[in-house]
Write a protein that holds these residues in place. Sequence first.
Motif, mmCIF file in Angstrom:
data_model
loop_
_atom_site.group_PDB
_atom_site.id
_atom_site.type_symbol
_atom_site.label_atom_id
_atom_site.label_comp_id
_atom_site.label_asym_id
_atom_site.label_seq_id
_atom_site.Cartn_x
_atom_site.Cartn_y
_atom_site.Cartn_z
ATOM 1 N N GLY A 228 101.558 -45.872 104.563
ATOM 2 C CA GLY A 228 100.197 -46.272 104.882
ATOM 3 C C GLY A 228 99.243 -46.105 103.714
ATOM 4 O O GLY A 228 98.031 -45.911 103.915
ATOM 5 N N ALA A 229 99.756 -46.187 102.507
ATOM 6 C CA ALA A 229 98.930 -46.015 101.312
ATOM 7 C C ALA A 229 98.190 -47.299 100.978
ATOM 8 O O ALA A 229 98.538 -48.388 101.444
ATOM 9 C CB ALA A 229 99.799 -45.575 100.131
ATOM 10 N N PHE A 230 97.175 -47.170 100.128
ATOM 11 C CA PHE A 230 96.313 -48.285 99.757
ATOM 12 C C PHE A 230 96.497 -48.614 98.278
ATOM 13 O O PHE A 230 96.721 -47.721 97.455
ATOM 14 C CB PHE A 230 94.846 -47.947 100.006
ATOM 15 N N LEU A 231 96.358 -49.896 97.955
ATOM 16 C CA LEU A 231 96.394 -50.345 96.564
ATOM 17 C C LEU A 231 95.018 -50.898 96.207
ATOM 18 O O LEU A 231 94.479 -51.746 96.914
ATOM 19 C CB LEU A 231 97.455 -51.432 96.382
ATOM 20 N N GLY B 49 83.943 -47.816 111.305
ATOM 21 C CA GLY B 49 82.866 -47.763 112.286
ATOM 22 C C GLY B 49 81.530 -47.376 111.705
ATOM 23 O O GLY B 49 80.501 -47.467 112.385
ATOM 24 N N ARG B 50 81.540 -46.952 110.437
ATOM 25 C CA ARG B 50 80.268 -46.580 109.785
ATOM 26 C C ARG B 50 79.881 -47.546 108.680
ATOM 27 O O ARG B 50 78.696 -47.799 108.452
ATOM 28 C CB ARG B 50 80.355 -45.152 109.240
ATOM 29 N N VAL B 51 80.875 -48.087 107.976
ATOM 30 C CA VAL B 51 80.612 -49.131 106.986
ATOM 31 C C VAL B 51 81.628 -50.248 107.188
ATOM 32 O O VAL B 51 82.653 -50.062 107.838
ATOM 33 C CB VAL B 51 80.694 -48.596 105.530
ATOM 34 N N LEU C 244 95.415 -53.947 100.494
ATOM 35 C CA LEU C 244 94.669 -54.121 99.260
ATOM 36 C C LEU C 244 93.178 -53.905 99.508
ATOM 37 O O LEU C 244 92.622 -54.433 100.468
ATOM 38 C CB LEU C 244 94.878 -55.531 98.690
ATOM 39 N N VAL C 245 92.564 -53.137 98.609
ATOM 40 C CA VAL C 245 91.144 -52.836 98.714
ATOM 41 C C VAL C 245 90.428 -53.409 97.494
ATOM 42 O O VAL C 245 90.961 -53.394 96.381
ATOM 43 C CB VAL C 245 90.907 -51.310 98.808
ATOM 44 N N PHE C 246 89.235 -53.896 97.690
ATOM 45 C CA PHE C 246 88.437 -54.470 96.604
ATOM 46 C C PHE C 246 87.999 -53.371 95.637
ATOM 47 O O PHE C 246 87.431 -52.356 96.036
ATOM 48 C CB PHE C 246 87.208 -55.157 97.194
ATOM 49 N N GLY C 247 88.262 -53.568 94.347
ATOM 50 C CA GLY C 247 87.822 -52.631 93.315
ATOM 51 C C GLY C 247 87.723 -53.345 91.986
ATOM 52 O O GLY C 247 88.439 -54.328 91.747
ATOM 53 N N THR C 248 86.848 -52.860 91.096
ATOM 54 C CA THR C 248 86.602 -53.588 89.847
ATOM 55 C C THR C 248 86.820 -52.748 88.586
ATOM 56 O O THR C 248 87.318 -53.242 87.593
ATOM 57 C CB THR C 248 85.184 -54.162 89.834
ATOM 58 N N ASP C 249 86.359 -51.496 88.545
ATOM 59 C CA ASP C 249 86.598 -50.597 87.408
ATOM 60 C C ASP C 249 85.963 -51.104 86.112
ATOM 61 O O ASP C 249 86.474 -50.855 85.018
ATOM 62 C CB ASP C 249 88.112 -50.398 87.215
ATOM 63 N N THR D 141 88.975 -52.903 105.181
ATOM 64 C CA THR D 141 90.046 -52.118 104.562
ATOM 65 C C THR D 141 89.465 -51.023 103.682
ATOM 66 O O THR D 141 90.000 -49.911 103.619
ATOM 67 C CB THR D 141 90.994 -53.017 103.757
ATOM 68 N N ALA D 142 88.360 -51.326 103.018
ATOM 69 C CA ALA D 142 87.682 -50.290 102.234
ATOM 70 C C ALA D 142 87.211 -49.156 103.141
ATOM 71 O O ALA D 142 87.370 -47.975 102.819
ATOM 72 C CB ALA D 142 86.504 -50.889 101.477
ATOM 73 N N ALA D 143 86.645 -49.500 104.284
ATOM 74 C CA ALA D 143 86.188 -48.479 105.226
ATOM 75 C C ALA D 143 87.338 -47.590 105.688
ATOM 76 O O ALA D 143 87.191 -46.371 105.839
ATOM 77 C CB ALA D 143 85.513 -49.138 106.427
ATOM 78 N N GLU D 144 88.502 -48.202 105.892
ATOM 79 C CA GLU D 144 89.677 -47.421 106.296
ATOM 80 C C GLU D 144 90.076 -46.441 105.202
ATOM 81 O O GLU D 144 90.351 -45.260 105.469
ATOM 82 C CB GLU D 144 90.834 -48.358 106.622
ATOM 83 N N LEU D 145 90.104 -46.921 103.953
ATOM 84 C CA LEU D 145 90.419 -46.031 102.838
ATOM 85 C C LEU D 145 89.406 -44.900 102.734
ATOM 86 O O LEU D 145 89.769 -43.744 102.508
ATOM 87 C CB LEU D 145 90.448 -46.825 101.529
#
Length: 409
Positions: free
Chosen positions: A264-267, A361-363, A315-320, A352-356
């Motif tokens: 259940g890991a995130f990338l 339920g908050r964002v 997959l989660v949105f990220g830019t770095d 998916t970001a909220a899950e990570l």
Amino acid sequence: MTLNPSICLKDANLLDVRKGELVGLCNIFVEAGMIVDVSGRDPETAQLVIDVKGKTVMPGLCDAHVHVVAATASFPDLERWAGSYTTARAGQILSGMLSRGFTTVRDCGGADFGIAQAVDEGFLIGPRVLFCGHAISQTGGHGDMRGKADDWEACTCCHGLGTIVDGVPEVRRACRNELRKGAHFIKIMASGGVSSPTDRISNTQFALDEITAAVEEAEATETYVAAHVYTARAAKRVLKCGVRSIEHGNLIDDEVMDLMIEKGAFLVPTMSTHEVLKSEGLEGGLTVEMHEKVDEVVEAGYRTHKRAHEKGVKLVFGTDLLGAMHRHQLLEFSIRSKFQTPIEIIRSATLTAAELFNMVGRVGEIVPGAYADLIVIDGDPVIDIKYLQDPDRYLKLIMKDGKIYKNAI
């Protein structure tokens, strides 16, 4: 910016990110910075009514990998800056992120409780900041900015984006110290990287017992560890130790992807930074040696992240992005559109970001009980992602915590 105790967005064409479609007109009620009702009830009961005129209303966006203090791509230079100067530059970066529709960001090294608190209290204008404090690095790791000729002893105090520690006791102490200061998660450097002077992309970093120690400390405070990782070899090590979030991952393989799904890991791919570092890295502060590393990961990333998406990795949105390159934050949408549909990309920057983040339920969605983080788009981004890529033209309203930062309806 205006603050109102009771606001209604009238005739909002709500984007339900779970269903993946616009669900029709409704009225969204906001009280004390929270969404309290999404319905058809009389909007005139609110003290301030904003007629959205049928435009798309969707959750504010999330970026899961930023460095808000990195106003330069040269981390050695960053370590020599005064803290006051760094914070001033961070304010500009943060306001830019909010102006693009990002209402929550996860800082993966450098930001601290002071910056997060300043944003919460309105002294800095920007998205909500979830921070790890300083990323934890081994000697000679991705957080060690000493060149080969630098013989001064690295201390365990914090410089720039990271802190240097070796051995289980030092890892535990560093993690506990960041958690003491309010860190939302722990970030470790578990492989080589582009912007560090003495390691290679292929390096693994930290021993297994050190990685496990970081995971244990994070879990003790009911949070998790994110790991800077590029290769399959490095990713397997950290996943087996319990790391929850893989940052970058350009060189992982099918075995790693299967392991991520199992656990259940995130990338968090950061495709835009690699794309932009290739064209602007030298101008932004990278050395020639650092810049040469970029080619190792750019092309591989397109194949790897497409494959991970096809297999069902989260997959989660990220830019770095770093330095002046922060202006390319929305480029991530067009890069990912080569292998994801618009709603899949939107979900990566919301649900998916909220899950990570452990903030379901908050964002990331417009439901009662969530923070009033809302953006109004003149167009349907489910049909065409372009509507999220030109905020000057299409982004008509930005609300975070019930405060209106832009209203061009």
